[in-house]
Design an enzyme around this catalytic site. Sequence first.
Site, PDB file in Angstrom:
ATOM      1  N   LYS A 134     -23.469 -17.750 -32.254  1.00  0.00           N
ATOM      2  CA  LYS A 134     -22.842 -17.099 -33.393  1.00  0.00           C
ATOM      3  C   LYS A 134     -21.708 -16.217 -32.901  1.00  0.00           C
ATOM      4  O   LYS A 134     -21.809 -15.746 -31.768  1.00  0.00           O
ATOM      5  CB  LYS A 134     -23.836 -16.290 -34.225  1.00  0.00           C
ATOM      6  CG  LYS A 134     -24.820 -15.396 -33.477  1.00  0.00           C
ATOM      7  CD  LYS A 134     -24.400 -14.265 -32.593  1.00  0.00           C
ATOM      8  CE  LYS A 134     -23.464 -13.210 -33.008  1.00  0.00           C
ATOM      9  NZ  LYS A 134     -23.217 -12.210 -31.906  1.00  0.00           N
ATOM     10  N   TYR A 219     -25.118 -10.384 -38.429  1.00  0.00           N
ATOM     11  CA  TYR A 219     -26.581 -10.335 -38.574  1.00  0.00           C
ATOM     12  C   TYR A 219     -26.971  -9.870 -39.974  1.00  0.00           C
ATOM     13  O   TYR A 219     -27.934 -10.361 -40.560  1.00  0.00           O
ATOM     14  CB  TYR A 219     -27.208  -9.422 -37.516  1.00  0.00           C
ATOM     15  CG  TYR A 219     -27.253 -10.060 -36.141  1.00  0.00           C
ATOM     16  CD1 TYR A 219     -28.249 -10.964 -35.804  1.00  0.00           C
ATOM     17  CD2 TYR A 219     -26.277  -9.771 -35.192  1.00  0.00           C
ATOM     18  CE1 TYR A 219     -28.283 -11.565 -34.561  1.00  0.00           C
ATOM     19  CE2 TYR A 219     -26.302 -10.378 -33.942  1.00  0.00           C
ATOM     20  CZ  TYR A 219     -27.308 -11.268 -33.626  1.00  0.00           C
ATOM     21  OH  TYR A 219     -27.339 -11.879 -32.397  1.00  0.00           O
TER      22      TYR A 219
END
Length: 368
Positions: A134, A219
């Site tokens: 990510k 996140y």
Amino acid sequence: MTNRRQFISKLTAPFLAMPVLSELAFPSCASPYEGPVLKVALMGLGGYATRVAEAMQASKKARITGLISGTPEKLKSWQQKYNVSTKNCYNYENFDAIKNNPEIDAVYILTPNALHHPQALRVAAAGKHVICEKPMALNARQGKEMVEACKKAGKQLLVGYRMHFEANTVDIIQQRINGNFGKILFFQGLSGFRIGNPSQWRLNKELAGGGAMMDIGIYSVNGARYMVGEDPIWVTAQETKTNPTLFKEGVDETIQFQMGFPGGAVASCLSTYNMNNLDRFFLNGEKGFAELYPASGYGPIKGRTHQGELNHPHVAHQTTQMEEMAAILLENKKPLVPVDGLEGWKDLVIIDAIYKAAASGQKEPIRY
Ligand code: NDP
């Protein structure tokens, strides 16, 4: 009075239990895993790759069989440490040759954010599965191109969303699905840490694609989606910058953002590179609440709900992630929350909208 059958079962029970107990006490006695194994090449041997490689030593279903690096000395030392043969080691110029290497099924891309897109396209063209860290790319357009390239190659694209497999997190998601919190009304996500070394790539717009939002704010973006169980449809955002020397043009220091979901829930989130102790998710529904604090660090993750604490034991997230990803790629397993390219792309659609909203000061729609 004890009949014969009860007597025999009492007598034999301890003996029947013995092999199970001995396996627990002496795990080396357990029969070796003989199922399919995912052969993985790690690309970009930096800080996070080091953690992934260590965790993979405890993985049965995924094994390091290849290495791709721009640093010859690292290739040498990692090759020895992880017992990787020289013919499976590549650099960034020649790694397209993995195409002809049957000892590599998938490449795990662990390089700085800006490299994910071009490298994933090359891995897909070489006919291998892509596991990408990510943020999957710098923006939704790049993410979409990666999804399409893997589809065209007939290969899968997975994003390193390790929290999707973490036991406390999964428990809360399952409780939400089961209706334990009732209708979901609110999510709060706090994601941040104080960044150090000013010369690192994370503070370089070209390589990072932004600042805290791309690295840690993601996140809260992703967490909002798996905690609420829906994809947001609008966003508002406000950026603050206290240190323009450290956080240059295009590198966000702190962004607060709010999101609205189709079912009526709202989220309030904070992404920052300038505050510590920020790693908390809170979900509130009509019947109860759930908290994860810490929510996305390397663990142990702590979870609780209105009914008390969750106490799932800590397992290195990357070990579980690689076991589960091997099962997805080799056995077509469907995870509770997807980790595919579409999932990564949706986060980038949202992040694009957050940046747009922070610049415009307007409520921006999110269109997938
Ligand atoms: P590092 O800087 O520690 O490592 C990156 C590695 O990429 C380098 O060591 C280098 O390896 C390679 N690389 C290739 N080109 C460059 C370049 N131009 N500049 C710097 N490095 C280069 O970064 P991290 O390991 O912390 O992060 C890598 C990726 O993993 C990022 O996308 C990050 O977001 C993600 N990440 C995910 C985490 C998670 O929990 N899921 C946690 C931490 C990071 P080599 O010398 O072998 O070529």
